[in-house]
Write a protein that holds these residues in place. Structure first.
Motif, PDB file in Angstrom:
ATOM      1  N   TRP A  52       0.833  -1.198   0.000  1.00  0.00           N
ATOM      2  CA  TRP A  52       0.000   0.000   0.000  1.00  0.00           C
ATOM      3  C   TRP A  52       0.876   1.259   0.000  1.00  0.00           C
ATOM      4  O   TRP A  52       0.648   2.186  -0.772  1.00  0.00           O
ATOM      5  CB  TRP A  52      -0.925  -0.009   1.228  1.00  0.00           C
ATOM      6  CG  TRP A  52      -1.909   1.120   1.217  1.00  0.00           C
ATOM      7  CD1 TRP A  52      -3.145   1.127   0.625  1.00  0.00           C
ATOM      8  CD2 TRP A  52      -1.740   2.417   1.823  1.00  0.00           C
ATOM      9  NE1 TRP A  52      -3.742   2.348   0.818  1.00  0.00           N
ATOM     10  CE2 TRP A  52      -2.910   3.157   1.550  1.00  0.00           C
ATOM     11  CE3 TRP A  52      -0.716   3.017   2.555  1.00  0.00           C
ATOM     12  CZ2 TRP A  52      -3.081   4.472   1.989  1.00  0.00           C
ATOM     13  CZ3 TRP A  52      -0.879   4.321   2.988  1.00  0.00           C
ATOM     14  CH2 TRP A  52      -2.060   5.044   2.714  1.00  0.00           C
ATOM     15  N   TYR A  70       3.900   1.577  -1.065  1.00  0.00           N
ATOM     16  CA  TYR A  70       4.581   1.674  -2.361  1.00  0.00           C
ATOM     17  C   TYR A  70       3.622   2.174  -3.449  1.00  0.00           C
ATOM     18  O   TYR A  70       3.967   3.041  -4.247  1.00  0.00           O
ATOM     19  CB  TYR A  70       5.158   0.305  -2.727  1.00  0.00           C
ATOM     20  CG  TYR A  70       5.943   0.291  -4.014  1.00  0.00           C
ATOM     21  CD1 TYR A  70       7.255   0.741  -4.046  1.00  0.00           C
ATOM     22  CD2 TYR A  70       5.364  -0.175  -5.197  1.00  0.00           C
ATOM     23  CE1 TYR A  70       7.988   0.728  -5.233  1.00  0.00           C
ATOM     24  CE2 TYR A  70       6.081  -0.184  -6.378  1.00  0.00           C
ATOM     25  CZ  TYR A  70       7.383   0.270  -6.395  1.00  0.00           C
ATOM     26  OH  TYR A  70       8.099   0.254  -7.573  1.00  0.00           O
ATOM     27  N   ASP A  71       2.394   1.643  -3.443  1.00  0.00           N
ATOM     28  CA  ASP A  71       1.433   2.008  -4.494  1.00  0.00           C
ATOM     29  C   ASP A  71       0.840   3.388  -4.295  1.00  0.00           C
ATOM     30  O   ASP A  71       0.597   4.112  -5.251  1.00  0.00           O
ATOM     31  CB  ASP A  71       0.282   0.984  -4.536  1.00  0.00           C
ATOM     32  CG  ASP A  71       0.745  -0.351  -5.101  1.00  0.00           C
ATOM     33  OD1 ASP A  71       1.734  -0.337  -5.866  1.00  0.00           O
ATOM     34  OD2 ASP A  71       0.137  -1.381  -4.776  1.00  0.00           O
ATOM     35  N   LYS A  72       0.557   3.749  -3.036  1.00  0.00           N
ATOM     36  CA  LYS A  72      -0.215   4.977  -2.789  1.00  0.00           C
ATOM     37  C   LYS A  72       0.622   6.198  -2.439  1.00  0.00           C
ATOM     38  O   LYS A  72       0.210   7.320  -2.680  1.00  0.00           O
ATOM     39  CB  LYS A  72      -1.236   4.750  -1.657  1.00  0.00           C
ATOM     40  CG  LYS A  72      -2.168   3.584  -1.870  1.00  0.00           C
ATOM     41  CD  LYS A  72      -3.166   3.867  -2.980  1.00  0.00           C
ATOM     42  CE  LYS A  72      -4.091   2.675  -3.163  1.00  0.00           C
ATOM     43  NZ  LYS A  72      -4.730   2.655  -4.475  1.00  0.00           N
TER      44      LYS A  72
END
Ligand SMILES: [Zn+2]
Length: 344
Positions: A126, A128-130
């Motif tokens: 999360w 890393y993605d957000k």
């Protein structure tokens, strides 16, 4: 006297470590360069901590968590098992001490453990993605990488830019948030494609390392000893390079023209496991070994952490059979000068 733990037999840890060859600077109780092979984190290591006999901590190789003396002895001497480290203690103490076997450790319920693991993986993915975005020309990560590797044309897609990363570190034994910095973020994947680790490099807006004690940090380990920063996808040629650091791997990819993944440290590199899907596309593995210099083991033999661990990995990977039935080709590439490929 009978005791359960060989470490209980040591009465004076600084003297024990000194006799083992640990440099004096590392035994003062103040922050010093980490004496452990493959780490050598500047000002990141501390032992001889008040009321914690034998305990040590390193910003680089213990994730800033307290660790026990047996672990230190094992890593310092490059032993492969704790039994060897325990034997080393007994031998050092003259072999006179009586040690009875350790009682079995209480293990948590596997289902609960698996759930906790999954939760931590989700958390890392999360972040890393957000919280991180693609690197673009002129941002701090771009400036940092262009400075380290001037010939770099395209930033590997796995390297991301985190505009505001919180920097936490210990102050008087308590973790504190000491500021927010732009950062380079890369995720560490295990062989089952799970995001088990995050590597953060704290930067200044101008793309230099941030003025903090430990500009490079990883999250507290969730128990995966094998992970890898898969900087870019495997190319047509099926050649997979493996190195330790992110910058070194990026430089090798540019210089040698194939995919190079970063395996974080020599210990993690030695544990590297190929994901199943890679086997179908793989033609060859090239390990770019750091040259950490040769040093003496207590038994008189010599070893070079970067080279020794690369050879360990090569030996294991050479036994891998590809789906075609052929054995995997593995090559090691060395640098003659002390250092890693990003410096030479
Ligand atoms: Zn260390």
């Amino acid at each position: 006297m009978t005791t359960n733990k060989p470490t209980d037999l040591v009465k004076d840890w600084p003297t024990f470590f000194r006799n083992m060859g640990v440099p004096e600077e590392a035994l003062t109780g103040k922050h010093a360069e980490c004496p452990l092979p493959g780490c050598h984190w500047k000002n990141g290591f501390r032992t001889a901590i008040k009321n914690k006999p034998g305990v040590w901590v390193c910003a680089g190789c213990s994730n800033s968590a307290y660790s026990n003396p047996l672990e230190f002895i094992k890593r310092f001497n490059d032993f492969s098992t704790y039994a060897e480290a325990a034997n080393f203690i007994r031998n050092q103490l003259g072999g006179t001490a009586q040690v009875s076997p350790r009682p079995p450790v209480h293990k948590p319920d596997p289902a609960t453990e698996k759930e906790a693991f999954e939760r931590e993986v989700q958390k890392r993915a999360w972040i890393y993605d957000k919280l991180a975005i693609a690197v673009t020309e002129g941002d701090p990560v771009w400036k940092y990488l262009k400075r380290r590797i001037p010939e770099l044309l395209e930033i590997p897609k796995e390297i991301r830019y985190m505009p505001k990363a919180q920097y936490w570190d210990k102050v008087d034994g308590v973790m504190k948030m000491l500021g927010e910095y732009p950062a380079m973020l890369v995720r560490g994947m295990d062989s089952e494609d799970r995001c088990v680790q995050l590597h953060t490099t704290f930067l200044t807006p101008d793309g230099f390392k941030a003025p903090v004690d430990n500009p490079k940090k990883v999250k507290t380990s969730i128990g995966s000893s094998s992970f890898c920063y898969r900087l870019s996808d495997l190319r047509e040629d099926g050649v997979l390079g493996l190195a330790e650091g992110i910058e070194t791997s990026t430089k090798c990819a540019v210089r040698f023209g194939h995919t190079v993944w970063a395996c974080h440290s020599n210990t993690v590199l030695a544990n590297f496991v190929l994901p199943e899907w890679v086997l179908h596309r793989l033609s060859k593995v090239i390990i770019y070994a750091d040259n950490d210099g040769w040093r003496r083991r207590p038994d008189g033999t010599f070893w070079n952490p970067g080279v020794t661990k690369a050879r360990e990995l090569a030996e294991r990977l050479r036994k891998v059979k590809l789906p075609s039935g052929q054995r995997l080709k593995v090559q090691i590439s060395y640098t003659a000068r002390i250092g890693d490929f990003v410096d030479v």
